[in-house]
Design a protein around this motif. Structure first.
Motif, PDB file in Angstrom:
ATOM      1  N   LYS A  40      52.909  16.935  18.585  1.00  0.00           N
ATOM      2  CA  LYS A  40      53.050  16.710  17.144  1.00  0.00           C
ATOM      3  C   LYS A  40      51.882  15.904  16.590  1.00  0.00           C
ATOM      4  CE  LYS A  40      58.062  16.966  16.617  1.00  0.00           C
ATOM      5  NZ  LYS A  40      58.370  17.520  17.924  1.00  0.00           N
ATOM      6  N   SER A  41      51.414  14.926  17.357  1.00  0.00           N
ATOM      7  CA  SER A  41      50.319  14.090  16.862  1.00  0.00           C
ATOM      8  C   SER A  41      48.996  14.855  16.821  1.00  0.00           C
ATOM      9  CB  SER A  41      50.181  12.819  17.696  1.00  0.00           C
ATOM     10  OG  SER A  41      49.845  13.131  19.020  1.00  0.00           O
ATOM     11  N   MET A  42      48.850  15.909  17.634  1.00  0.00           N
ATOM     12  CA  MET A  42      47.635  16.725  17.593  1.00  0.00           C
ATOM     13  C   MET A  42      47.640  17.689  16.405  1.00  0.00           C
ATOM     14  SD  MET A  42      46.940  17.398  21.682  1.00  0.00           S
ATOM     15  CE  MET A  42      46.818  19.105  21.400  1.00  0.00           C
ATOM     16  N   ARG A  43      48.814  17.905  15.809  1.00  0.00           N
ATOM     17  CA  ARG A  43      48.955  18.767  14.627  1.00  0.00           C
ATOM     18  C   ARG A  43      48.313  20.146  14.809  1.00  0.00           C
ATOM     19  NH1 ARG A  43      49.719  15.290   9.419  1.00  0.00           N
ATOM     20  NH2 ARG A  43      50.372  13.349  10.377  1.00  0.00           N
ATOM     21  N   THR A  44      48.658  20.770  15.903  1.00  0.00           N
ATOM     22  CA  THR A  44      48.147  22.123  16.138  1.00  0.00           C
ATOM     23  C   THR A  44      48.746  23.086  15.117  1.00  0.00           C
ATOM     24  OG1 THR A  44      49.921  22.660  17.667  1.00  0.00           O
ATOM     25  CG2 THR A  44      47.939  21.677  18.618  1.00  0.00           C
ATOM     26  N   GLN A  45      48.134  24.223  14.977  1.00  0.00           N
ATOM     27  CA  GLN A  45      48.615  25.242  14.035  1.00  0.00           C
ATOM     28  C   GLN A  45      50.047  25.641  14.367  1.00  0.00           C
ATOM     29  OE1 GLN A  45      46.129  27.452  12.107  1.00  0.00           O
ATOM     30  NE2 GLN A  45      47.725  28.608  11.113  1.00  0.00           N
ATOM     31  N   HIS A  46      50.350  25.748  15.650  1.00  0.00           N
ATOM     32  CA  HIS A  46      51.694  26.131  16.076  1.00  0.00           C
ATOM     33  C   HIS A  46      52.722  25.104  15.589  1.00  0.00           C
ATOM     34  CE1 HIS A  46      55.086  27.349  18.488  1.00  0.00           C
ATOM     35  NE2 HIS A  46      55.071  26.198  19.129  1.00  0.00           N
ATOM     36  N   ILE A  47      52.436  23.835  15.801  1.00  0.00           N
ATOM     37  CA  ILE A  47      53.375  22.775  15.418  1.00  0.00           C
ATOM     38  C   ILE A  47      53.511  22.693  13.901  1.00  0.00           C
ATOM     39  CG2 ILE A  47      53.777  20.271  15.430  1.00  0.00           C
ATOM     40  CD1 ILE A  47      54.372  21.564  18.110  1.00  0.00           C
ATOM     41  N   THR A  48      52.389  22.663  13.191  1.00  0.00           N
ATOM     42  CA  THR A  48      52.462  22.544  11.730  1.00  0.00           C
ATOM     43  C   THR A  48      53.139  23.775  11.113  1.00  0.00           C
ATOM     44  OG1 THR A  48      50.188  23.370  11.515  1.00  0.00           O
ATOM     45  CG2 THR A  48      50.501  20.979  11.512  1.00  0.00           C
ATOM     46  N   GLY A  49      52.900  24.941  11.688  1.00  0.00           N
ATOM     47  CA  GLY A  49      53.564  26.151  11.206  1.00  0.00           C
ATOM     48  C   GLY A  49      55.067  26.105  11.428  1.00  0.00           C
ATOM     49  N   GLN A  50      55.454  25.642  12.615  1.00  0.00           N
ATOM     50  CA  GLN A  50      56.884  25.549  12.916  1.00  0.00           C
ATOM     51  C   GLN A  50      57.562  24.534  12.001  1.00  0.00           C
ATOM     52  OE1 GLN A  50      58.001  23.784  16.693  1.00  0.00           O
ATOM     53  NE2 GLN A  50      59.736  25.182  16.864  1.00  0.00           N
ATOM     54  N   MET A  51      56.923  23.384  11.800  1.00  0.00           N
ATOM     55  CA  MET A  51      57.500  22.358  10.929  1.00  0.00           C
ATOM     56  C   MET A  51      57.605  22.863   9.491  1.00  0.00           C
ATOM     57  SD  MET A  51      58.421  19.796  12.640  1.00  0.00           S
ATOM     58  CE  MET A  51      58.405  19.781  14.402  1.00  0.00           C
ATOM     59  N   ALA A  52      56.593  23.581   9.051  1.00  0.00           N
ATOM     60  CA  ALA A  52      56.622  24.136   7.689  1.00  0.00           C
ATOM     61  C   ALA A  52      57.765  25.141   7.544  1.00  0.00           C
ATOM     62  CB  ALA A  52      55.286  24.788   7.354  1.00  0.00           C
TER      63      ALA A  52
END
Length: 116
Positions: free
Chosen positions: A23-35
């Protein structure tokens, strides 16, 4: 039972630290999932802090029982919220890991509560 708590707490702590790191690296996968879950990007630092605090509480809980129980309760609530977030958007596949982690957190509550 204390040894069982320690083993499960170490495994959960490993998962929490890895998840917080992702989460702290804010990868595209994580930010996309959170969005897709409706979680604003500004909430990521709070989620990271909650996961790392829970991990630290589980570790310190080996020596301080009340803190271990409190940390496990907090993690159970955290992951129950994750389950609700996934189910709200009908992401049943994403809810499965959160359900497992909720159940592990509940097991940690029980394990630490019965250990003197």
């Amino acid at each position: 039972m204390l040894i069982t708590y320690i083993v499960v707490a170490v495994l959960m702590t490993t998962v929490l630290v890895a998840s917080a790191g992702a989460k702290s690296m804010r990868t595209q996968h994580i930010t996309g999932q959170m969005a897709s879950l409706g979680v604003p990007e500004g909430m990521l630092p709070l989620l990271v802090a909650a996961q790392l605090s829970g991990a630290a509480g589980l570790v310190v809980g080996v020596w301080w029982r009340a803190l271990g129980i409190a940390a496990a309760v907090g993690l159970a609530l955290y992951f129950a919220g994750a389950v609700a977030s996934h189910l709200r958007v009908r992401d049943h596949k994403g809810a499965s890991p959160a359900i497992v982690l909720t159940l592990i957190a509940i097991a940690l509550i029980a394990l630490r509560a019965v250990t003197l």
